[in-house]
Design a protein around this motif. Structure first.
Motif, PDB file in Angstrom:
ATOM      1  N   ALA A 170       0.836  -1.203   0.000  1.00  0.00           N
ATOM      2  CA  ALA A 170       0.000   0.000   0.000  1.00  0.00           C
ATOM      3  C   ALA A 170       0.864   1.243   0.000  1.00  0.00           C
ATOM      4  O   ALA A 170       0.580   2.226  -0.696  1.00  0.00           O
ATOM      5  CB  ALA A 170      -0.929  -0.023   1.205  1.00  0.00           C
ATOM      6  N   LYS A 171       1.954   1.204   0.777  1.00  0.00           N
ATOM      7  CA  LYS A 171       2.858   2.358   0.785  1.00  0.00           C
ATOM      8  C   LYS A 171       3.493   2.553  -0.582  1.00  0.00           C
ATOM      9  O   LYS A 171       3.663   3.680  -1.059  1.00  0.00           O
ATOM     10  CB  LYS A 171       3.961   2.156   1.831  1.00  0.00           C
ATOM     11  CG  LYS A 171       3.583   2.592   3.200  1.00  0.00           C
ATOM     12  CD  LYS A 171       4.812   2.795   4.066  1.00  0.00           C
ATOM     13  CE  LYS A 171       4.396   3.320   5.435  1.00  0.00           C
ATOM     14  NZ  LYS A 171       5.506   3.396   6.380  1.00  0.00           N
ATOM     15  N   MET A 174      -7.753  -9.455   3.137  1.00  0.00           N
ATOM     16  CA  MET A 174      -8.624  -8.426   2.579  1.00  0.00           C
ATOM     17  C   MET A 174      -7.827  -7.220   2.117  1.00  0.00           C
ATOM     18  O   MET A 174      -8.035  -6.687   1.012  1.00  0.00           O
ATOM     19  CB  MET A 174      -9.646  -8.022   3.642  1.00  0.00           C
ATOM     20  CG  MET A 174     -10.897  -7.435   3.094  1.00  0.00           C
ATOM     21  SD  MET A 174     -11.684  -8.387   1.803  1.00  0.00           S
ATOM     22  CE  MET A 174     -12.360  -9.703   2.748  1.00  0.00           C
ATOM     23  N   ASN A 175      -6.850  -6.796   2.925  1.00  0.00           N
ATOM     24  CA  ASN A 175      -6.032  -5.651   2.531  1.00  0.00           C
ATOM     25  C   ASN A 175      -5.228  -5.968   1.276  1.00  0.00           C
ATOM     26  O   ASN A 175      -5.061  -5.145   0.390  1.00  0.00           O
ATOM     27  CB  ASN A 175      -5.066  -5.283   3.659  1.00  0.00           C
ATOM     28  CG  ASN A 175      -5.816  -4.943   4.922  1.00  0.00           C
ATOM     29  OD1 ASN A 175      -6.934  -4.460   4.858  1.00  0.00           O
ATOM     30  ND2 ASN A 175      -5.207  -5.190   6.066  1.00  0.00           N
ATOM     31  N   PHE A 176      -4.734  -7.193   1.246  1.00  0.00           N
ATOM     32  CA  PHE A 176      -3.944  -7.618   0.102  1.00  0.00           C
ATOM     33  C   PHE A 176      -4.765  -7.524  -1.174  1.00  0.00           C
ATOM     34  O   PHE A 176      -4.310  -6.988  -2.193  1.00  0.00           O
ATOM     35  CB  PHE A 176      -3.512  -9.069   0.320  1.00  0.00           C
ATOM     36  CG  PHE A 176      -2.152  -9.351  -0.202  1.00  0.00           C
ATOM     37  CD1 PHE A 176      -1.948  -9.621  -1.536  1.00  0.00           C
ATOM     38  CD2 PHE A 176      -1.071  -9.340   0.660  1.00  0.00           C
ATOM     39  CE1 PHE A 176      -0.683  -9.880  -2.014  1.00  0.00           C
ATOM     40  CE2 PHE A 176       0.197  -9.593   0.188  1.00  0.00           C
ATOM     41  CZ  PHE A 176       0.392  -9.863  -1.154  1.00  0.00           C
ATOM     42  N   MET A 177      -5.978  -8.071  -1.126  1.00  0.00           N
ATOM     43  CA  MET A 177      -6.798  -8.062  -2.330  1.00  0.00           C
ATOM     44  C   MET A 177      -7.126  -6.636  -2.745  1.00  0.00           C
ATOM     45  O   MET A 177      -7.134  -6.317  -3.944  1.00  0.00           O
ATOM     46  CB  MET A 177      -8.091  -8.859  -2.126  1.00  0.00           C
ATOM     47  CG  MET A 177      -7.882 -10.333  -1.874  1.00  0.00           C
ATOM     48  SD  MET A 177      -6.758 -11.124  -3.005  1.00  0.00           S
ATOM     49  CE  MET A 177      -7.783 -11.361  -4.419  1.00  0.00           C
ATOM     50  N   ALA A 193      -3.855  -1.737  -7.686  1.00  0.00           N
ATOM     51  CA  ALA A 193      -2.729  -1.749  -8.624  1.00  0.00           C
ATOM     52  C   ALA A 193      -3.201  -2.058 -10.035  1.00  0.00           C
ATOM     53  O   ALA A 193      -2.734  -1.473 -11.009  1.00  0.00           O
ATOM     54  CB  ALA A 193      -1.697  -2.791  -8.176  1.00  0.00           C
ATOM     55  N   GLN A 194      -4.164  -2.964 -10.115  1.00  0.00           N
ATOM     56  CA  GLN A 194      -4.667  -3.302 -11.445  1.00  0.00           C
ATOM     57  C   GLN A 194      -5.329  -2.102 -12.089  1.00  0.00           C
ATOM     58  O   GLN A 194      -5.156  -1.826 -13.276  1.00  0.00           O
ATOM     59  CB  GLN A 194      -5.664  -4.456 -11.328  1.00  0.00           C
ATOM     60  CG  GLN A 194      -6.144  -4.951 -12.654  1.00  0.00           C
ATOM     61  CD  GLN A 194      -7.431  -5.717 -12.541  1.00  0.00           C
ATOM     62  OE1 GLN A 194      -8.204  -5.529 -11.615  1.00  0.00           O
ATOM     63  NE2 GLN A 194      -7.673  -6.585 -13.482  1.00  0.00           N
ATOM     64  N   LYS A 195      -6.078  -1.356 -11.278  1.00  0.00           N
ATOM     65  CA  LYS A 195      -6.746  -0.180 -11.832  1.00  0.00           C
ATOM     66  C   LYS A 195      -5.750   0.855 -12.301  1.00  0.00           C
ATOM     67  O   LYS A 195      -5.962   1.583 -13.248  1.00  0.00           O
ATOM     68  CB  LYS A 195      -7.642   0.443 -10.762  1.00  0.00           C
ATOM     69  CG  LYS A 195      -9.012  -0.157 -10.680  1.00  0.00           C
ATOM     70  CD  LYS A 195      -9.919   0.489 -11.714  1.00  0.00           C
ATOM     71  CE  LYS A 195     -11.050  -0.403 -12.133  1.00  0.00           C
ATOM     72  NZ  LYS A 195     -11.901  -0.857 -11.048  1.00  0.00           N
ATOM     73  N   GLN A 196      -4.628   0.971 -11.584  1.00  0.00           N
ATOM     74  CA  GLN A 196      -3.640   1.980 -11.920  1.00  0.00           C
ATOM     75  C   GLN A 196      -2.634   1.480 -12.938  1.00  0.00           C
ATOM     76  O   GLN A 196      -1.661   2.181 -13.225  1.00  0.00           O
ATOM     77  CB  GLN A 196      -2.856   2.365 -10.650  1.00  0.00           C
ATOM     78  CG  GLN A 196      -3.703   2.934  -9.564  1.00  0.00           C
ATOM     79  CD  GLN A 196      -4.038   4.366  -9.847  1.00  0.00           C
ATOM     80  OE1 GLN A 196      -3.185   5.123 -10.260  1.00  0.00           O
ATOM     81  NE2 GLN A 196      -5.279   4.728  -9.653  1.00  0.00           N
TER      82      GLN A 196
END
Lengths: 304, 548
Positions: free
Chosen positions: A134-135, A171-174, A180-183
């Motif tokens: 996330a960071k 859940m955080n991982f997903m 990331a996929q969106k970006q």
């Protein structure tokens, strides 16, 4: 052909779980955290040496927190910009490109500091990988916003993983993976010890490469061969084929992998057997079981 | 051979066929000829088989009639009755002329339909070639399924339209001068019906007066003499029974005007040519073939264009001067009337249209979606998700402390040594693992099948799949087997499938294996056929068990 203005940002997320590395040092003394760090530095230097517009960031993923090794807050220069007011000249004495030597020094310094402040509080020994990712995503986002008009940036994340998956971070991982996929950010994974289902999914969804390496001492070679080329160059190279990902879900009652199951329509929890009350959200369900037909004796039509 | 129930329409004696004397019989559905003295027919043709008839020219000595069949064969009949040969032949020819068209349509229509379907659908054509031409199944089975789908389409086009009234029907009753100053009108029942449909008042008068007061002839004479018929309908004199008709027509017209306009806000700009159906002055094919318009159509459209242009010029001329006086008149008329009355008198549709025009959905207050909060009792499941439980490695706290101290110690003395990162042996084994054929590259070496097999072979495979699919569909629709017909069909389909496998599938497979090794592209087809055979076998054994 990449245009002159296109930037490539590589964020390396290193799993530096001291417990695993400590045990590793006792198992295989020839490959320790120092060697791993050396390999990562070689990878980072190579990446920055490819083009002047390539950028690098390194994050150490610990069980306490996630820490930016490079670029780091203590160093006033930011990424690439040289602030001439440093006290010591970062001169290695071997005529290296200064950016590379600065980067290496910063990484080494920061790592030493992180390890020296390691304390065992509480009983969580799992690497905070989801947080590090996330960071990394936030950093990429910030860098994208700071671009000048007309510049484009392609980013990818390379995860070097050692310890096992932590199921509690699922859940955080997903969420991180889908963000990331969106970006359009690739997530590559280089796994040293045990296969990680979450990272396999991450690589599959974002289009990156997943590799579990057989020899840890040749880590630098694997990194340079497989993970150094960026997205445009990869189709022209013969790289390891994608891994078959097991997308089967595990039922919530037994944590076994199932192929067909029952899903609660309220909380979306998956069960292997039908039960009239969902144990997660306590919704009551009625299900119509298929009727058992009485077999009728069929008479053949008599032809006249 | 003549069945007793056939109706004989015409019998002609002394008709020779192939130099033999005999008698020609025309029945309701066929034509037959039998030699003299025998009571069976040697030649018999159904009317539906006959394509056309031909007669010998009038001048020739031999008076003959030839029937040409659809298959190309022909039979010639020579009328040799001395006295009545010509009349006989004429009688036969007339009767045939009446009967043949009735039977002709039925046969041709089916063939035409089949040909049309085959031409329109190339997939169907290919399937037909694969299955019927190579004798895997017979043509009747092939068409059995298709025709049921086409029959429903045909019935829609069979609805007949009512015949309308020609616009010029009155003008067509051209009076003929009768010699001295009289006019003769020729009235047919069609014309009378047209007059009644156009002028219902006349029909009413007809009903009242004929046959009590006037004969039909007198009625029509009066009609044509009356001023009602003529162009200027000035009603003079009450003697004319048709003067009331004019008044009735006027009342009818007033009624239509009072009904008013249903939708005063109709959008004239979006009007299009709409027709009721095909045949009401509209045909779907003609509209697409614009460059092929005939000369007559072109001249018609040219005239219409001139009329339209002329009318547009007239309107343009009138609009310039007419606007100014009209506007104040319309304003005063609207303010004079009571606004409430005018509101009520407007038709409701106008109000709806105006309301629609001023309402914008986005500007209205939004009702947010009603949501229900999710209430989880075991929320840790949300955290770990559907992830299988993996065996945790237990580390004792002593281990943990040891590891941490070890690492701390190591890192305190860490100096990056980038020149000694790799040894050449490690590198070479890593490179070997990453090269094609290496440990890590195993699954990628298989080439995709569609790159190994050329497109013609793929095309053939597609045809095979379509043909096999059709046969298997026939096979599987037989289950559950309820009737003896289905039993026979099932067995027949199995033999069809086997024949298909022998004649089409095996050669294809061998050809593929000869040229492109190890590509098993017909495996799935074989599997499907094998499943069908297994099902039939199971059904047969079950039947045996039941009978025992």
């Amino acid at each position: 052909m990449a245009s002159e203005d296109e930037l490539n940002l590589l964020v390396i997320v290193m799993d530096v779980n001291p417990i695993w590395w400590g045990q590793q040092a006792q198992r295989e003394p020839e490959f320790t955290l120092s060697k791993c760090l050396d390999a990562v530095m070689v990878m980072g230097n190579s990446h920055m040496a490819m083009t002047t517009t390539n950028r690098l960031a390194v994050i150490a993923s610990h069980f306490q927190d996630s820490h930016f090794l490079y670029p780091c807050k203590n160093w006033t220069g930011g990424d690439g910009a040289w602030d001439g007011t440093m006290d010591e000249t970062p001169n290695c004495g071997d005529g290296k490109y200064e950016l590379l030597s600065v980067a290496n020094n910063v990484v080494a310094e920061e790592m030493k500091r992180v390890m020296s402040t390691t304390e065992m509080k509480g009983n969580s020994t799992d690497t905070l990988l989801a947080g590090s990712l996330a960071k990394a995503l936030c950093y990429i986002h910030r860098m994208t916003k700071e671009l000048e008009a007309g510049q484009e940036m392609k980013s990818r994340i390379l995860v070097i993983k050692t310890a096992e998956d932590c199921a509690r971070q699922y859940m955080n991982f997903m969420n991180v993976i889908f963000a990331a996929q969106k970006q359009n950010i690739l997530i590559d994974a280089c796994v040293l010890d045990s296969d990680s289902g979450l990272l396999q999914q991450a690589c599959d969804i974002t289009g990156g490469l997943y590799l579990k390496i057989p020899q840890k001492i040749a880590l630098a070679q694997y990194l340079l061969w497989v993970f150094l080329p960026d997205l445009e160059q990869r189709p022209q190279l013969v790289l390891p084929p994608p891994v078959h990902v097991d997308y089967r879900a595990a039922c919530f009652c037994h944590r076994n992998l199932i192929e067909i199951g029952y899903v609660c329509s309220v909380c979306l929890s998956i069960f292997c057997n039908f039960s009239p009350i969902c144990t997660t959200c306590e919704t009551a369900f009625k299900i119509q079981l298929p009727q058992m037909m009485k077999s009728k004796k069929k008479k053949l039509k008599q032809s006249i | 051979m003549a069945s007793l129930s056939e109706e004989v329409l015409l019998v002609l004696k002394k008709v020779r066929q192939r130099k033999q004397d005999g008698t020609l019989y025309l029945m309701a559905e066929r034509i037959a000829w039998g030699p003299e003295g025998k009571d069976r027919f040697t030649v018999s043709h159904l009317y539906s088989d006959i394509r056309c008839q031909k007669i010998s020219p009038d001048g020739k000595a031999k008076i003959q009639l030839q029937l040409v069949l659809h298959t190309g064969e022909s039979s010639t009949f020579h009328f040799s009755n001395d006295s009545s040969a010509l009349t006989d032949r004429e009688a036969a020819k007339d009767l045939l002329q009446q009967l043949l068209p009735k039977f002709k349509k039925k046969a041709n229509k089916e063939l035409e339909e089949k040909n049309r379907m085959l031409q329109e659908d190339p997939v169907l054509f290919q399937l037909y070639k694969d299955l019927v031409v190579s004798q895997v199944i017979s043509a009747e089975e092939f068409w059995a399924n298709r025709m049921s789908t086409t029959n429903t389409e045909n019935t829609l086009s069979d609805k007949k339209q009512d015949v309308g009234i020609s616009a010029a029907f009155l003008a067509d009753i051209r009076p003929q001068t009768d010699g001295c100053n009289g006019l003769r009108y020729n009235l047919t029942p069609d014309i009378i019906e047209s007059i009644f449909r156009t002028y219902p008042a006349v029909q009413q008068k007809y009903g009242e007066n004929v046959p009590h007061n006037l004969t039909e002839k007198e009625f029509w004479t009066r009609f044509f003499q009356s001023h009602y018929f003529h162009r200027d309908r000035i009603s003079t004199g009450a003697l004319d029974i048709f003067s009331e008709c004019a008044k009735q027509d006027e009342q009818g017209l007033k009624l239509m005007v009072v009904q008013g306009v249903k939708n005063p806000l109709v959008n004239l700009l979006s009007l299009e040519d709409k027709t009721i159906e095909e045949g009401y002055g509209f045909s779907a094919a003609a509209s697409t073939s614009n460059p092929n318009r005939t000369g007559k159509e072109n001249s018609n459209s040219a005239i219409i264009k001139r009329f339209n242009h002329h009318s547009a010029m007239i309107l343009a001329a009138g609009s310039g001067r007419g606007d100014a006086p009209n506007d104040p008149a319309s304003e005063t008329s609207s303010t004079d009337g009571n606004s409430r009355d005018s509101d009520l008198s407007q038709p409701p549709i106008k109000k709806v249209k105006l309301q629609e025009a001023i309402d914008y959905l986005d500007l209205q207050r939004e009702d947010g979606p009603k949501t229900v909060a999710l209430n989880l009792k075991k929320s840790d499941r949300y955290a770990h998700g559907p992830v299988p439980l993996e065996s945790q490695k237990y580390t004792t706290s002593q281990d943990i402390i040891n590891s941490i101290t070890c690492i701390r110690h190591e890192m305190a003395n860490y100096v990056p040594n980038l020149a000694q990162v790799l040894t050449s042996s490690a590198v070479s084994s890593a490179i070997a693992a990453l090269s094609p054929g290496g440990v890590l590259m195993q699954t990628g070496s298989q080439q995709a099948i569609d790159q190994m097999v050329p497109s013609e072979v793929q095309g053939e495979l597609k045809h095979l799949y379509i043909a096999a699919g059709e046969l298997l569909r026939h096979f599987w629709t037989c289950f559950p087997v309820n009737s003896p017909f289905l039993e026979e069909k099932v067995v027949k389909m199995r033999s069809n499938l086997e024949r298909f496998q022998m004649t089409k599938l095996r050669p294809f497979q061998e050809k593929v294996q000869r040229q492109y090794l190890s590509a098993n592209i017909t495996g799935h087809l074989e599997e499907m056929l094998q499943t069908a055979y297994n099902k039939l076998h199971a059904w047969q054994t079950r039947r045996m068990m039941r009978k025992i």
